[in-house]
Enzyme design. Sequence first.
Site, mmCIF file in Angstrom:
data_model
loop_
_atom_site.group_PDB
_atom_site.id
_atom_site.type_symbol
_atom_site.label_atom_id
_atom_site.label_comp_id
_atom_site.label_asym_id
_atom_site.label_seq_id
_atom_site.Cartn_x
_atom_site.Cartn_y
_atom_site.Cartn_z
ATOM 1 N N ASP A 94 0.997 -1.191 -0.066
ATOM 2 C CA ASP A 94 -0.005 0.000 -0.177
ATOM 3 C C ASP A 94 0.763 1.273 -0.003
ATOM 4 O OD1 ASP A 94 -2.027 1.732 0.452
ATOM 5 O OD2 ASP A 94 -2.120 1.489 2.671
ATOM 6 N N GLY A 95 0.626 1.985 -0.870
ATOM 7 C CA GLY A 95 1.266 3.481 -1.125
ATOM 8 C C GLY A 95 1.292 4.217 0.184
ATOM 9 N N ASP B 150 0.511 7.684 -9.177
ATOM 10 C CA ASP B 150 -0.608 7.217 -10.365
ATOM 11 C C ASP B 150 -1.632 6.219 -9.919
ATOM 12 O OD1 ASP B 150 -1.377 6.579 -12.863
ATOM 13 O OD2 ASP B 150 0.103 5.357 -13.485
HETATM 14 N N1 SAM Z 1 -4.573 5.906 -15.263
HETATM 15 C C1 SAM Z 1 -5.190 5.715 -13.836
HETATM 16 C C2 SAM Z 1 -6.635 6.484 -13.997
HETATM 17 O O1 SAM Z 1 -7.014 6.881 -14.686
HETATM 18 O O2 SAM Z 1 -7.128 6.208 -12.775
HETATM 19 C C3 SAM Z 1 -4.383 5.040 -13.014
HETATM 20 C C4 SAM Z 1 -3.799 3.873 -13.584
HETATM 21 S S1 SAM Z 1 -2.943 2.594 -12.375
HETATM 22 C C5 SAM Z 1 -3.658 1.284 -13.341
HETATM 23 C C6 SAM Z 1 -3.695 2.862 -11.086
HETATM 24 C C7 SAM Z 1 -3.177 1.599 -10.036
HETATM 25 O O3 SAM Z 1 -3.036 2.157 -8.696
HETATM 26 C C8 SAM Z 1 -3.643 0.305 -10.084
HETATM 27 O O4 SAM Z 1 -2.661 -0.566 -10.619
HETATM 28 C C9 SAM Z 1 -3.912 -0.036 -8.816
HETATM 29 O O5 SAM Z 1 -3.598 -1.349 -8.270
HETATM 30 C C10 SAM Z 1 -3.020 1.031 -8.055
HETATM 31 N N2 SAM Z 1 -3.398 1.331 -6.596
HETATM 32 C C11 SAM Z 1 -4.577 1.820 -6.087
HETATM 33 N N3 SAM Z 1 -4.422 1.801 -4.771
HETATM 34 C C12 SAM Z 1 -3.090 1.997 -4.275
HETATM 35 C C13 SAM Z 1 -2.425 2.022 -3.303
HETATM 36 N N4 SAM Z 1 -3.267 2.269 -1.998
HETATM 37 N N5 SAM Z 1 -1.203 1.649 -3.211
HETATM 38 C C14 SAM Z 1 -0.444 1.459 -4.476
HETATM 39 N N6 SAM Z 1 -1.181 1.275 -5.358
HETATM 40 C C15 SAM Z 1 -2.612 1.467 -5.622
#
Ligand code: SAM
Length: 305
Positions: free
Chosen positions: A142-143, A160
């Site tokens: 988790d970020g 992102d």
């Molecule tokens: N282009 C995008 C949009 O329009 O929303 C974002 C793209 S990217 C695929 C989003 C990524 O954030 C996903 O792979 C998801 O698993 C990741 N993600 C979501 N919550 C997160 C968190 N708490 N920590 C790390 N990664 C996370």
Amino acid sequence: MEIYNKNLFVEMYSEHEGHLHGFKRVLVEGRTDFQQVEIVDTHAYGRCLLLDGKMQSSQMDEFLYHELLVHPALITHPRPRRVLVIGGGEGATLREVLRHPGVERVDMIEIDAKVLDFARQHLREWHQGAFDDPRVRLVVGDGRRFVETSPDRYDAVIIDVSDPGFEGPATLLYTLQFYRAVADHLSPQGIIAMQAGSSSIVEGEIMASIHETLRAVFPVVRGYETFIPSFDLPWGFCLGSRELDPRVLNAAEVDQRLAARKLSGLRAYDGETHAGLFALSKALRNTLATQGRVIEDHQPIYTPL
Ligand code: SAM
């Protein structure tokens, strides 16, 4: 993703609006521990990744989103060497960071190991081998937890993550408390860049609130937008820093930095684009100035669906 008939699916943005896509085949369809994942081959945009029914990026136009998320921040910084990427499971944000030969180390924190597996298998054009670059440390986690526990400092933090959905994994990565934790991990000239959701006139509150929340932490905050055809929406981004301002760089200075840093292969970003990005329309300036609120852990913000 709602299948409309056997060749069409609808991506709904809210209860009242959506985008109809003709598709050829579904490569991945399933639930992970964190979200619903779909990878679909569409007629208009080629391969597409959807999470919880929302378009994340398409083969045809992902370069617009990923170049404009990464390069304005890295070019504004005089010498970015250490970068943190949060989210970005497709690997395309990482790919863009790694274009900068001066970047020595990138930590990438993605919550969903399954998205990374699907990306390795089906989204090669996105990551282009970036996950295996020796400068990269890939962490599944988790970020928010990462920035709260890591001792490291970065010249740039690129966020992102998915939109703040009601029960989605990214909601607590849009709050004052999170941005304060990120600020503690920036070097003195460090810069933060993030995707900030749709900048459409009917959804202005989200981008304006992200902008307002960043303003509570960083002395310099700049929003910008570009139209992403596969999203069918204008899309917002925000930058924040203690001192660096992307708006003071003119087109010629950006082109000089791109040349001096030997960046090649860009399709969306150059000096002229940079100058245009930070000349906001009157309507967006008005939205950012009037529609935002500070987002807090106890009062998060959610996208309409
Ligand atoms: N282009 C995008 C949009 O329009 O929303 C974002 C793209 S990217 C695929 C989003 C990524 O954030 C996903 O792979 C998801 O698993 C990741 N993600 C979501 N919550 C997160 C968190 N708490 N920590 C790390 N990664 C996370």
